[in-house]
Design an enzyme around this catalytic site. Structure first.
Site, PDB file in Angstrom:
ATOM      1  N   CYS A   1       0.836  -1.202   0.000  1.00 22.14           N
ATOM      2  CA  CYS A   1       0.000   0.000   0.000  1.00 22.14           C
ATOM      3  C   CYS A   1       0.875   1.258   0.000  1.00 22.14           C
ATOM      4  CB  CYS A   1      -0.915  -0.004   1.224  1.00 22.14           C
ATOM      5  SG  CYS A   1      -1.784   1.563   1.418  1.00 22.14           S
TER       6      CYS A   1
ATOM      7  N   VAL B   1      -5.570   0.916   5.820  1.00 18.63           N
ATOM      8  CA  VAL B   1      -4.223   1.108   6.354  1.00 18.63           C
ATOM      9  C   VAL B   1      -3.636   2.342   5.690  1.00 18.63           C
ATOM     10  CG1 VAL B   1      -3.806  -1.325   6.843  1.00 18.63           C
ATOM     11  CG2 VAL B   1      -3.218  -0.427   4.595  1.00 18.63           C
TER      12      VAL B   1
ATOM     13  N   GLU C   1      -5.207   7.475   8.505  1.00 17.50           N
ATOM     14  CA  GLU C   1      -4.966   8.462   7.445  1.00 17.50           C
ATOM     15  C   GLU C   1      -3.468   8.801   7.452  1.00 17.50           C
ATOM     16  OE1 GLU C   1      -6.535   9.945   4.805  1.00 17.50           O
ATOM     17  OE2 GLU C   1      -8.033   8.445   5.241  1.00 17.50           O
ATOM     18  N   SER C   2      -2.795   8.355   6.407  1.00 18.19           N
ATOM     19  CA  SER C   2      -1.326   8.405   6.380  1.00 18.19           C
ATOM     20  C   SER C   2      -0.711   9.755   6.767  1.00 18.19           C
ATOM     21  CB  SER C   2      -0.827   7.983   4.994  1.00 18.19           C
ATOM     22  OG  SER C   2      -1.398   8.791   3.980  1.00 18.19           O
TER      23      SER C   2
HETATM   24  N1  LIG Z   1      -6.398   8.334   2.404  1.00 18.29           N
HETATM   25  C1  LIG Z   1      -5.909   7.122   2.992  1.00 18.29           C
HETATM   26  C2  LIG Z   1      -5.895   6.039   1.949  1.00 18.29           C
HETATM   27  C3  LIG Z   1      -5.522   4.685   2.522  1.00 18.29           C
HETATM   28  C4  LIG Z   1      -5.923   3.535   1.587  1.00 18.29           C
HETATM   29  O1  LIG Z   1      -6.669   3.719   0.621  1.00 18.29           O
HETATM   30  N2  LIG Z   1      -5.415   2.339   1.908  1.00 18.29           N
HETATM   31  C5  LIG Z   1      -5.854   1.192   1.153  1.00 18.29           C
HETATM   32  C6  LIG Z   1      -4.704   0.258   0.806  1.00 18.29           C
HETATM   33  S1  LIG Z   1      -3.534   0.993  -0.294  1.00 18.29           S
HETATM   34  C7  LIG Z   1      -6.808   0.386   2.006  1.00 18.29           C
HETATM   35  O2  LIG Z   1      -6.615   0.223   3.187  1.00 18.29           O
HETATM   36  N3  LIG Z   1      -7.848  -0.153   1.379  1.00 18.29           N
HETATM   37  C8  LIG Z   1      -8.788  -0.993   2.021  1.00 18.29           C
HETATM   38  C9  LIG Z   1     -10.187  -0.615   1.678  1.00 18.29           C
HETATM   39  O3  LIG Z   1     -10.385   0.450   1.061  1.00 18.29           O
HETATM   40  O4  LIG Z   1     -11.098  -1.370   2.008  1.00 18.29           O
HETATM   41  C10 LIG Z   1      -4.526   7.367   3.601  1.00 18.29           C
HETATM   42  O5  LIG Z   1      -3.818   8.252   3.102  1.00 18.29           O
HETATM   43  O6  LIG Z   1      -4.179   6.706   4.582  1.00 18.29           O
END
Ligand SMILES: N[C@@H](CCC(=O)N[C@@H](CS)C(=O)NCC(=O)O)C(=O)O
Length: 245
Positions: free
Chosen positions: A34, A74, A86-87
């Site tokens: 990710c 994550v 949120e990263s």
């Molecule tokens: N805006 C979030 C995006 C995080 C994100 O989209 N993570 C994805 C993996 S790359 C995730 O956990 N996806 C699981 C889902 O959407 O169910 C951040 O910056 O942390």
């Protein structure tokens, strides 16, 4: 198990019990491929924080993960019964918790500039996802968007790093996408041999410089693994989050 995070990491599969987290300890919930979670992995690597890492299977999210995180995404960190996700929020939080290794500048104006840079560099990320989501096999538009995003990123690089003389908050936000570039260019259908290429000399030099930074080296994954994951996630639509590692 191979440890590609440069951090102690364990992978838990559906049905696996979550090990207890001792008081005062911090944990990162991660997914190895990710790019957002990778932002926090880089931050932790640069700050040399003693964080334990749990790789979560996002295809079959365990109950203990969903119960802790209403977005189910994550990265997420946990310590002393508190969770933050949120990263970019996670990274800023880590700086506030551990100011002695702060990466964001303390000066409010400089701080704001780093956050503005992240926003202005977000077209690189959007262009990357346009490649991944392309369904019809015609990459003309995706290439055009990428060229625009790269020209913009090149113009925003006024020093060695987006953080200035050293790597900073903005570098760790955008680097995960640059790290994955070779994986997209390996796809022969795209017809692009390399990004960013000779047209963007500052950016190309920047990428080489980033690869030499200890905090990046410690957590960087081989391009073949990125390619394998991107194929399984975006083409086969059945991501194997473990990839046998
Ligand atoms: N805006 C979030 C995006 C995080 C994100 O989209 N993570 C994805 C993996 S790359 C995730 O956990 N996806 C699981 C889902 O959407 O169910 C951040 O910056 O942390």
């Amino acid at each position: 198990m191979a440890n590609f995070e440069g951090l102690n990491s364990i992978t838990l599969n559906p049905g696996d019990e979550l090990p207890p987290l001792a008081a005062g300890r911090m944990r990162l919930y991660n997914m190895r491929f990710c790019p957002f979670a990778n932002r926090s992995v880089l931050y932790i690597s640069k700050k040399k924080l003693p964080v334990e890492v749990i790789n979560v299977n996002l295809k079959e999210k365990p109950d203990w993960f969903v119960q802790r995180n209403p977005l189910g995404k994550v990265p997420m960190i946990e310590h002393d019964g508190k969770v933050v996700f949120e990263s970019l929020v996670v990274n800023e939080y880590l700086d506030e918790l551990f100011p002695e290794t702060a990466i964001l500048p303390t000066d409010p104006y400089e701080r704001a500039q780093q956050k503005i840079l992240v926003e202005r560099l977000s077209s690189v990320q959007a262009a990357f996802f346009a490649f991944m989501m392309n369904k019809d096999g015609d990459y003309t538009q995706a290439i055009e968007s990428m060229e625009k995003a790269l020209a913009n990123a090149e113009s925003l690089l006024v020093d060695d790093f987006y953080g200035g003389k050293t790597t900073g908050y903005a570098d760790f936000a955008v680097w995960p996408i640059f790290e994955r570039f070779p994986a997209i260019t390996l796809n022969p259908k795209i017809g692009v041999k390399e990004f960013p290429g000779a047209k963007y000399p500052k950016l190309s030099a920047y990428i080489e410089r980033m690869k030499q930074q200890p905090e990046v080296k410690a957590v960087m994954k081989p391009v073949e693994l990125h390619e394998k994951f991107l194929k399984s996630a975006w083409i086969e639509k059945n991501p194997d989050y473990n990839l046998g590692i």
